[in-house]
Enzyme design. Structure first.
Site, mmCIF file in Angstrom:
data_model
loop_
_atom_site.group_PDB
_atom_site.id
_atom_site.type_symbol
_atom_site.label_atom_id
_atom_site.label_comp_id
_atom_site.label_asym_id
_atom_site.label_seq_id
_atom_site.Cartn_x
_atom_site.Cartn_y
_atom_site.Cartn_z
ATOM 1 N N ASP A 13 0.817 -1.218 0.000
ATOM 2 C CA ASP A 13 0.000 0.000 0.000
ATOM 3 C C ASP A 13 0.853 1.271 0.000
ATOM 4 O O ASP A 13 0.413 2.329 0.465
ATOM 5 C CB ASP A 13 -0.954 0.033 1.206
ATOM 6 C CG ASP A 13 -1.774 -1.233 1.337
ATOM 7 O OD1 ASP A 13 -2.441 -1.600 0.362
ATOM 8 O OD2 ASP A 13 -1.736 -1.862 2.415
ATOM 9 N N GLU A 14 2.060 1.184 -0.554
ATOM 10 C CA GLU A 14 2.952 2.344 -0.536
ATOM 11 C C GLU A 14 2.634 3.362 -1.627
ATOM 12 O O GLU A 14 3.169 4.474 -1.609
ATOM 13 C CB GLU A 14 4.418 1.917 -0.699
ATOM 14 C CG GLU A 14 4.939 0.980 0.361
ATOM 15 C CD GLU A 14 4.816 -0.482 -0.047
ATOM 16 O OE1 GLU A 14 5.429 -1.320 0.617
ATOM 17 O OE2 GLU A 14 4.097 -0.760 -1.035
ATOM 18 N N LYS A 16 2.490 2.132 -5.112
ATOM 19 C CA LYS A 16 3.194 1.630 -6.305
ATOM 20 C C LYS A 16 2.447 1.979 -7.583
ATOM 21 O O LYS A 16 3.052 2.257 -8.611
ATOM 22 C CB LYS A 16 3.369 0.105 -6.196
ATOM 23 C CG LYS A 16 4.307 -0.333 -5.086
ATOM 24 C CD LYS A 16 4.479 -1.848 -5.043
ATOM 25 C CE LYS A 16 3.207 -2.566 -4.655
ATOM 26 N NZ LYS A 16 2.739 -2.233 -3.278
ATOM 27 N N GLY A 40 -4.288 -3.979 -4.926
ATOM 28 C CA GLY A 40 -5.163 -2.887 -5.308
ATOM 29 C C GLY A 40 -4.328 -1.651 -5.554
ATOM 30 O O GLY A 40 -3.838 -1.033 -4.616
ATOM 31 N N HIS A 41 -4.114 -1.310 -6.828
ATOM 32 C CA HIS A 41 -3.267 -0.177 -7.170
ATOM 33 C C HIS A 41 -4.155 0.984 -7.609
ATOM 34 O O HIS A 41 -4.892 0.882 -8.579
ATOM 35 C CB HIS A 41 -2.277 -0.559 -8.266
ATOM 36 C CG HIS A 41 -1.292 -1.586 -7.817
ATOM 37 N ND1 HIS A 41 -0.429 -2.241 -8.673
ATOM 38 C CD2 HIS A 41 -1.020 -2.088 -6.586
ATOM 39 C CE1 HIS A 41 0.321 -3.093 -7.979
ATOM 40 N NE2 HIS A 41 -0.023 -3.007 -6.719
ATOM 41 N N GLN A 222 2.169 -6.219 -3.568
ATOM 42 C CA GLN A 222 2.488 -6.321 -2.143
ATOM 43 C C GLN A 222 3.848 -5.660 -1.871
ATOM 44 O O GLN A 222 4.121 -4.638 -2.453
ATOM 45 C CB GLN A 222 2.427 -7.778 -1.658
ATOM 46 C CG GLN A 222 1.003 -8.321 -1.532
ATOM 47 C CD GLN A 222 0.404 -8.701 -2.869
ATOM 48 O OE1 GLN A 222 0.972 -9.465 -3.629
ATOM 49 N NE2 GLN A 222 -0.764 -8.180 -3.148
ATOM 50 N N THR A 237 2.521 -12.830 2.172
ATOM 51 C CA THR A 237 1.769 -13.303 1.019
ATOM 52 C C THR A 237 2.410 -14.596 0.527
ATOM 53 O O THR A 237 3.341 -15.125 1.149
ATOM 54 C CB THR A 237 1.711 -12.226 -0.075
ATOM 55 O OG1 THR A 237 0.753 -12.612 -1.086
ATOM 56 C CG2 THR A 237 3.071 -12.002 -0.723
ATOM 57 N N VAL A 298 -8.951 -3.120 -1.830
ATOM 58 C CA VAL A 298 -9.557 -4.416 -2.154
ATOM 59 C C VAL A 298 -10.558 -4.819 -1.072
ATOM 60 O O VAL A 298 -11.680 -5.219 -1.368
ATOM 61 C CB VAL A 298 -8.478 -5.510 -2.310
ATOM 62 C CG1 VAL A 298 -9.123 -6.880 -2.497
ATOM 63 C CG2 VAL A 298 -7.585 -5.187 -3.506
#
Length: 427
Positions: A13-14, A16, A40-41, A222, A237, A298
């Site tokens: 969640d950075e 990306k 989720g991007h 991730q 993950t 997500v």
């Protein structure tokens, strides 16, 4: 011309998606090399938000070829939905989008098993319940169903039957009923027909692009501390999320990679269970969550928020071979009188500069904090580092010194335009 890998340097969640979108302006091909619809991007361009779970974030640019490589786990229903959403607006034809025939696919019972495990486990992991664990487990057990099977009706039916038989004992132990072969075939046949025109040998296409000295951008999913080998195991993950995963997940040799960019927030977040040394409880953590809109794209789950963890970033530099960082969400820290940096850990009287390898020990560490002046004002219109408040520049300088890795991009808002570029990894 260059081959560049973008990876998360924290717990995911950075941002990306935004960084890949920005760097795609220089790319001829964008490749997603790991993960699945558990990602989720989020992209914001001209105030319009787009959330992608499978298709690489470079798709909003009109020209680069978009590739889902063999290291990904494809949920056919999600992928068809994304293709239909983007086909007209982004020109997502079969000439532009390529899906690896070797990628494994997520079946309905993978998500069912994933949810069942979370519900019944003595210690839940906090997965997204998108089926990633079971599908990668099938892959390693050599009973997985791949895209090449999906588009071959006779073979697909046989592979699904074998897969269901393997999972049946586990389901029966919890009085769970799995879908039948007929039910899965009926649901997946229309999806297979829609995906078939996009399916091909992604490994060859990527190799040819690299050999022709095109600019190729590899997008991870991730993040480093969620990697199955290098993360906070078992709270990880099921795939290789570090830069080396680009080689295995896309089928290129490591010598082809020219640069690796790690994405970090100006603070830290984590979703799900597992150790999080700098986690903030109370008012400050709540304010960061609210200001940063820290809710999973997500799952919708609230993210755990904390101060920036420099031992974790040092670790990310080492295991990824990072050449630079891109730092996102500097604007979220605006308004804080002081900000803290975790510069080290203490564990049983010993000072540590990197996370210990055992998640149990990581949960016991005490973060060593240093406090720095905060900053005020709206940063979204700032486009050069010289325009940033002095305290922001001091914060950035400290991160660079502590990690021995330069920061080459700063995000000061959600939109593509809210960015300070300090270098081009393709140059």
């Amino acid at each position: 011309m260059a081959v560049v890998v973008v990876v998360g340097a924290q717990w995911g969640d950075e941002g990306k998606g935004k960084i890949v979108d920005i760097y795609t302006q220089h790319a001829d091909m964008v490749v997603r090399f790991a993960g699945g619809a558990n990602a989720g991007h989020t992209l914001v361009v001209g105030g319009k938000k787009t959330i992608l779970r499978l298709i690489p974030s470079g798709v909003l640019h009109p020209t680069p070829r978009i590739v889902l490589a063999q290291g990904t786990a494809i949920d056919p229903a999600v992928l068809v939905q994304e293709i239909e959403l983007l086909r007209d607006s982004c020109g997502l034809t079969s000439e532009r989008l390529l899906i690896s025939d070797r990628a494994h696919i997520v079946l309905p019972h993978h998500m069912q098993i994933d949810a069942l495990r979370e519900r019944t486990a003595a210690q839940a992991i906090g997965t997204t319940k998108r089926g990633m664990g079971p599908v990668y487990q099938d892959k390693v057990a050599r009973r997985g169903v791949r895209v090449c099977d999906l588009v071959n009706p006779e073979r697909f039916r046989d592979r699904v039957r074998e897969n269901l038989e393997a999972w049946a004992p586990f389901a029966r132990a919890y009085d769970e009923t799995l879908p039948s072969v007929d039910e899965i075939e009926q649901a997946y046949r229309p999806l297979a027909d829609k995906l078939a025109p996009y399916v091909g040998n992604a490994g060859v296409a990527i190799y040819e692009a690299v050999r022709e000295k095109q600019n190729v951008l590899f997008e991870g999913a991730q993040a480093t501390l969620l990697d199955v080998d290098h993360g906070t195991y078992p709270y990880v993950t099921s795939s290789s999320t570090v830069a080396g995963g680009a080689s295995t997940g896309a089928g290129i040799g490591p010598t082809a990679i020219d640069r690796v960019v790690g994405i970090t927030k100006a603070y830290a977040t984590r979703v799900g269970e597992g150790p999080f040394p700098t986690e903030l409880f109370g008012h400050v953590g709540d304010e960061l969550r609210k200001a940063g809109h820290e809710f999973g794209s997500v799952t919708g789950r609230p993210r755990r928020c904390g101060w920036l963890d420099l031992p974790a970033l040092r670790y990310a530099v080492r295991v990824n071979g990072l050449d630079s960082f891109a730092m996102t969400k500097l604007d979220v820290l605006c308004g804080l009188k002081n900000v803290a940096l975790c510069v080290a850990y203490e564990l049983d009287g010993e000072r540590l500069d990197e996370p210990p390898p055992d998640a149990i020990d990581l949960a016991r560490v005490k973060p060593v904090y240093e406090t720095m002046p905060g900053w005020d004002g709206d940063l979204s219109e700032v486009r050069t580092i010289e325009e940033l408040p002095r305290s922001v520049r001091a914060y950035i300088d400290r991160v660079e010194r502590e990690t021995r890795c330069p920061i080459k991009l700063l995000s000061v808002g959600a939109d593509r335009e809210h960015t300070i570029a300090l270098g081009n990894p393709f140059a």
